[in-house]
Write a protein that holds these residues in place. Structure first.
Motif, PDB file in Angstrom:
ATOM      1  N   ASN A  24       0.859  -1.067  -0.042  1.00  0.00           N
ATOM      2  CA  ASN A  24       0.183   0.257   0.039  1.00  0.00           C
ATOM      3  C   ASN A  24       0.651   1.322   0.154  1.00  0.00           C
ATOM      4  O   ASN A  24       1.777   1.057   0.667  1.00  0.00           O
ATOM      5  CB  ASN A  24      -0.944   0.024   1.854  1.00  0.00           C
ATOM      6  N   VAL A  25       0.708   2.165  -0.866  1.00  0.00           N
ATOM      7  CA  VAL A  25       1.029   3.426  -0.566  1.00  0.00           C
ATOM      8  C   VAL A  25       0.629   4.010   0.499  1.00  0.00           C
ATOM      9  O   VAL A  25      -0.070   4.382   0.886  1.00  0.00           O
ATOM     10  CB  VAL A  25       0.681   4.090  -1.514  1.00  0.00           C
ATOM     11  N   ALA A  26       2.420   4.801   0.970  1.00  0.00           N
ATOM     12  CA  ALA A  26       2.238   5.148   2.265  1.00  0.00           C
ATOM     13  C   ALA A  26       1.584   6.841   2.084  1.00  0.00           C
ATOM     14  O   ALA A  26       2.001   7.687   1.471  1.00  0.00           O
ATOM     15  CB  ALA A  26       3.904   5.418   3.047  1.00  0.00           C
ATOM     16  N   LEU A  27       1.170   7.148   3.251  1.00  0.00           N
ATOM     17  CA  LEU A  27       0.026   8.446   3.200  1.00  0.00           C
ATOM     18  C   LEU A  27       0.449   9.699   4.207  1.00  0.00           C
ATOM     19  O   LEU A  27       1.382   9.190   4.992  1.00  0.00           O
ATOM     20  CB  LEU A  27      -1.763   8.196   3.642  1.00  0.00           C
ATOM     21  N   GLN A  28       0.507  10.794   3.395  1.00  0.00           N
ATOM     22  CA  GLN A  28       1.306  11.930   4.318  1.00  0.00           C
ATOM     23  C   GLN A  28       0.603  13.025   4.316  1.00  0.00           C
ATOM     24  O   GLN A  28      -0.487  12.971   3.937  1.00  0.00           O
ATOM     25  CB  GLN A  28       2.544  11.686   3.960  1.00  0.00           C
ATOM     26  N   GLU A  29      -0.081  12.980   5.474  1.00  0.00           N
ATOM     27  CA  GLU A  29      -0.841  14.405   6.607  1.00  0.00           C
ATOM     28  C   GLU A  29      -0.229  15.271   5.970  1.00  0.00           C
ATOM     29  O   GLU A  29       0.976  16.071   6.326  1.00  0.00           O
ATOM     30  CB  GLU A  29      -1.056  14.006   8.043  1.00  0.00           C
TER      31      GLU A  29
END
Length: 57
Positions: A24-29
């Motif tokens: 899964n693609v790492a998400l950044q806030e």
């Protein structure tokens, strides 16, 4: 480059291929226009510049 020395059966080839899984693609806030969104890191700059719509994330 490695080359196979012996022929692999079709069953072994397909079994090996079936074990591969994408991560899964790492998400950044990130805060954009006062709104906190979680988007992939590679799209942060484009989102801040307004090139992509962050509503789809």
């Amino acid at each position: 480059m490695a080359t196979p020395k012996f022929k692999k059966s079709r069953a072994n080839t397909r079994m090996r291929r079936s074990q591969w899984k994408a991560d899964n693609v790492a998400l950044q806030e990130v805060t954009i226009n006062g709104q906190k969104v979680r988007i992939p890191r590679r799209l942060v700059r484009a989102a801040k510049e307004g090139l992509i719509d962050v509503e789809q994330f």
